[in-house]
Design a protein around this motif. Structure first.
Motif, PDB file in Angstrom:
ATOM      1  N   ARG A   1       0.731  -1.133  -0.010  1.00  0.00           N
ATOM      2  CA  ARG A   1      -0.033   0.069  -0.176  1.00  0.00           C
ATOM      3  C   ARG A   1       1.012   1.314  -0.025  1.00  0.00           C
ATOM      4  O   ARG A   1       0.515   2.384  -0.469  1.00  0.00           O
ATOM      5  CB  ARG A   1      -0.793  -0.100   1.157  1.00  0.00           C
ATOM      6  CG  ARG A   1      -1.774   1.251   1.273  1.00  0.00           C
ATOM      7  CD  ARG A   1      -2.858   1.406   0.176  1.00  0.00           C
ATOM      8  NE  ARG A   1      -3.800   0.228   0.087  1.00  0.00           N
ATOM      9  CZ  ARG A   1      -4.237  -0.190  -1.032  1.00  0.00           C
ATOM     10  NH1 ARG A   1      -4.198   0.534  -2.191  1.00  0.00           N
ATOM     11  NH2 ARG A   1      -5.118  -1.046  -1.056  1.00  0.00           N
TER      12      ARG A   1
ATOM     13  N   THR B   1      -6.808  -7.715  -2.684  1.00  0.00           N
ATOM     14  CA  THR B   1      -8.413  -7.828  -3.087  1.00  0.00           C
ATOM     15  C   THR B   1      -8.580  -7.039  -4.399  1.00  0.00           C
ATOM     16  O   THR B   1      -7.857  -5.984  -4.657  1.00  0.00           O
ATOM     17  CB  THR B   1      -9.569  -6.957  -2.150  1.00  0.00           C
ATOM     18  OG1 THR B   1      -9.217  -5.855  -1.958  1.00  0.00           O
ATOM     19  CG2 THR B   1      -9.504  -7.824  -0.550  1.00  0.00           C
TER      20      THR B   1
ATOM     21  N   GLY C   1     -10.789  -4.746  -5.234  1.00  0.00           N
ATOM     22  CA  GLY C   1     -11.043  -3.419  -5.050  1.00  0.00           C
ATOM     23  C   GLY C   1      -9.661  -2.591  -4.441  1.00  0.00           C
ATOM     24  O   GLY C   1      -9.438  -1.494  -4.876  1.00  0.00           O
ATOM     25  N   GLY C   2      -8.806  -3.346  -3.593  1.00  0.00           N
ATOM     26  CA  GLY C   2      -7.804  -2.812  -3.217  1.00  0.00           C
ATOM     27  C   GLY C   2      -6.701  -2.570  -4.417  1.00  0.00           C
ATOM     28  O   GLY C   2      -6.149  -1.611  -4.415  1.00  0.00           O
ATOM     29  N   TRP C   3      -6.600  -3.627  -5.322  1.00  0.00           N
ATOM     30  CA  TRP C   3      -5.701  -3.288  -6.333  1.00  0.00           C
ATOM     31  C   TRP C   3      -6.220  -2.475  -7.500  1.00  0.00           C
ATOM     32  O   TRP C   3      -5.253  -1.822  -8.209  1.00  0.00           O
ATOM     33  CB  TRP C   3      -5.387  -4.697  -6.899  1.00  0.00           C
ATOM     34  CG  TRP C   3      -4.389  -4.854  -8.018  1.00  0.00           C
ATOM     35  CD1 TRP C   3      -4.594  -5.152  -9.342  1.00  0.00           C
ATOM     36  CD2 TRP C   3      -2.971  -4.629  -7.699  1.00  0.00           C
ATOM     37  NE1 TRP C   3      -3.342  -5.201  -9.890  1.00  0.00           N
ATOM     38  CE2 TRP C   3      -2.454  -4.854  -8.815  1.00  0.00           C
ATOM     39  CE3 TRP C   3      -2.510  -4.200  -6.741  1.00  0.00           C
ATOM     40  CZ2 TRP C   3      -0.843  -4.561  -9.156  1.00  0.00           C
ATOM     41  CZ3 TRP C   3      -0.966  -3.868  -7.011  1.00  0.00           C
ATOM     42  CH2 TRP C   3      -0.302  -4.160  -8.134  1.00  0.00           C
ATOM     43  N   LEU C   4      -7.416  -2.275  -7.656  1.00  0.00           N
ATOM     44  CA  LEU C   4      -7.719  -1.436  -8.348  1.00  0.00           C
ATOM     45  C   LEU C   4      -8.070   0.018  -7.980  1.00  0.00           C
ATOM     46  O   LEU C   4      -8.651   1.071  -8.770  1.00  0.00           O
ATOM     47  CB  LEU C   4      -9.359  -1.614  -9.077  1.00  0.00           C
ATOM     48  CG  LEU C   4      -9.365  -3.017  -9.875  1.00  0.00           C
ATOM     49  CD1 LEU C   4     -10.742  -3.376 -10.473  1.00  0.00           C
ATOM     50  CD2 LEU C   4      -8.314  -2.970 -11.234  1.00  0.00           C
ATOM     51  N   LEU C   5      -7.777   0.300  -6.762  1.00  0.00           N
ATOM     52  CA  LEU C   5      -7.937   1.527  -5.944  1.00  0.00           C
ATOM     53  C   LEU C   5      -7.335   2.685  -6.945  1.00  0.00           C
ATOM     54  O   LEU C   5      -7.857   3.701  -6.945  1.00  0.00           O
ATOM     55  CB  LEU C   5      -7.953   1.699  -4.727  1.00  0.00           C
ATOM     56  CG  LEU C   5      -7.964   2.986  -3.563  1.00  0.00           C
ATOM     57  CD1 LEU C   5      -9.446   3.131  -3.928  1.00  0.00           C
ATOM     58  CD2 LEU C   5      -7.294   2.820  -2.426  1.00  0.00           C
ATOM     59  N   LEU C   6      -6.021   2.650  -6.884  1.00  0.00           N
ATOM     60  CA  LEU C   6      -5.181   3.522  -7.530  1.00  0.00           C
ATOM     61  C   LEU C   6      -5.723   3.972  -9.032  1.00  0.00           C
ATOM     62  O   LEU C   6      -5.882   5.185  -9.314  1.00  0.00           O
ATOM     63  CB  LEU C   6      -3.614   3.341  -7.776  1.00  0.00           C
ATOM     64  CG  LEU C   6      -2.785   4.452  -8.005  1.00  0.00           C
ATOM     65  CD1 LEU C   6      -2.840   5.524  -7.177  1.00  0.00           C
ATOM     66  CD2 LEU C   6      -1.230   3.780  -8.081  1.00  0.00           C
TER      67      LEU C   6
ATOM     68  N   MET D   1      -8.591   3.581 -10.155  1.00  0.00           N
ATOM     69  CA  MET D   1     -10.027   4.190  -9.996  1.00  0.00           C
ATOM     70  C   MET D   1      -9.813   5.733  -9.783  1.00  0.00           C
ATOM     71  O   MET D   1     -10.520   6.663 -10.167  1.00  0.00           O
ATOM     72  CB  MET D   1     -10.836   3.469  -9.031  1.00  0.00           C
ATOM     73  CG  MET D   1     -11.253   2.008  -9.561  1.00  0.00           C
ATOM     74  SD  MET D   1     -12.380   2.096 -11.176  1.00  0.00           S
ATOM     75  CE  MET D   1     -11.037   1.879 -12.308  1.00  0.00           C
ATOM     76  N   ILE D   2      -8.759   5.927  -8.701  1.00  0.00           N
ATOM     77  CA  ILE D   2      -8.532   7.228  -8.337  1.00  0.00           C
ATOM     78  C   ILE D   2      -8.133   7.999  -9.470  1.00  0.00           C
ATOM     79  O   ILE D   2      -8.540   9.183  -9.827  1.00  0.00           O
ATOM     80  CB  ILE D   2      -7.573   7.224  -7.107  1.00  0.00           C
ATOM     81  CG1 ILE D   2      -8.292   6.849  -5.680  1.00  0.00           C
ATOM     82  CG2 ILE D   2      -6.986   8.646  -7.029  1.00  0.00           C
ATOM     83  CD1 ILE D   2      -7.282   6.732  -4.672  1.00  0.00           C
TER      84      ILE D   2
ATOM     85  N   GLN E   1       1.542   2.577  -9.938  1.00  0.00           N
ATOM     86  CA  GLN E   1       0.911   1.409 -10.052  1.00  0.00           C
ATOM     87  C   GLN E   1       1.934   0.141 -10.489  1.00  0.00           C
ATOM     88  O   GLN E   1       2.082  -0.866  -9.873  1.00  0.00           O
ATOM     89  CB  GLN E   1      -0.192   1.405 -11.198  1.00  0.00           C
ATOM     90  CG  GLN E   1      -1.124   0.083 -11.138  1.00  0.00           C
ATOM     91  CD  GLN E   1      -1.794  -0.061 -10.049  1.00  0.00           C
ATOM     92  OE1 GLN E   1      -1.994   0.783  -9.440  1.00  0.00           O
ATOM     93  NE2 GLN E   1      -2.362  -1.287  -9.794  1.00  0.00           N
TER      94      GLN E   1
END
Length: 178
Positions: free
Chosen positions: A32, A47, A49-54, A56-57, A122
């Motif tokens: 992280r 997860t 969602g956790g992997w796609l967080l950056l 998506m931001i 990323q």
């Protein structure tokens, strides 16, 4: 200018494809945070969602920057802090419009640089998740980010030049002194 406007979206799409394509090969925990030394300083469970967080931001940020550049800036240049803003605002709207492309180019170029930084982060997270140390990458990311400053200053000077040109054309057209 269209290429400059599309490039951050292409970078974002590449970032999203990379994130989706690498998810299946990730370990149970993903980084992280990576410290300045290149070592992972914080990890979280893997997860989607956790992997796609950056990504998506980054996508949300690019959506906002595109909206500002394409829609808001042409309609409300008074909302933006640019050099010689007082001179810009004294110009009639028809002359102000000629300055907007320079302002848009500046914003679009900064969007490209920002997206490039996000893609690099990323990539760093992915490689660090696989156990690689990111020391050289971290230094490169810091240097690259600092190198954006001269570009931003150069583009800002182009906005000032566009304001001067618009003001000169307005005066040459017989306008009252600004």
């Amino acid at each position: 200018m269209m290429l400059l406007r599309l490039l951050p979206w292409a970078l974002w799409l590449g970032m999203l494809v990379l994130a989706l394509g690498t998810f299946a090969g990730l370990p149970d925990e993903i980084p992280r945070h990576i410290g300045a030394s290149g070592k992972v300083t914080r990890s979280v469970p893997t997860t989607l969602g956790g992997w796609l967080l950056l990504p998506m931001i980054a996508g949300a940020m690019q959506l906002l920057l595109s909206w500002v550049s394409i829609w808001l800036l042409p309609r409300r240049p008074d909302l933006f802090n640019v050099p010689d803003k007082d001179r810009l605002m004294k110009l009639p709207p028809s002359y102000r419009r000629s300055v907007v492309p320079s302002m848009q180019m500046t914003l679009d170029a900064i969007a490209v640089c920002t997206m490039a930084v996000m893609v690099t982060v990323q990539l760093m997270l992915w490689r660090a998740a696989l156990g690689e140390r990111m020391q050289g990458w971290t230094a490169g990311l810091i240097v690259g980010t600092v190198m954006i400053t001269p570009l931003a200053l150069w583009l800002t000077s182009k906005v000032s030049t566009a304001i001067e040109d618009a003001e000169r054309r307005w005066k040459a057209a017989g306008s009252p002194a600004a």
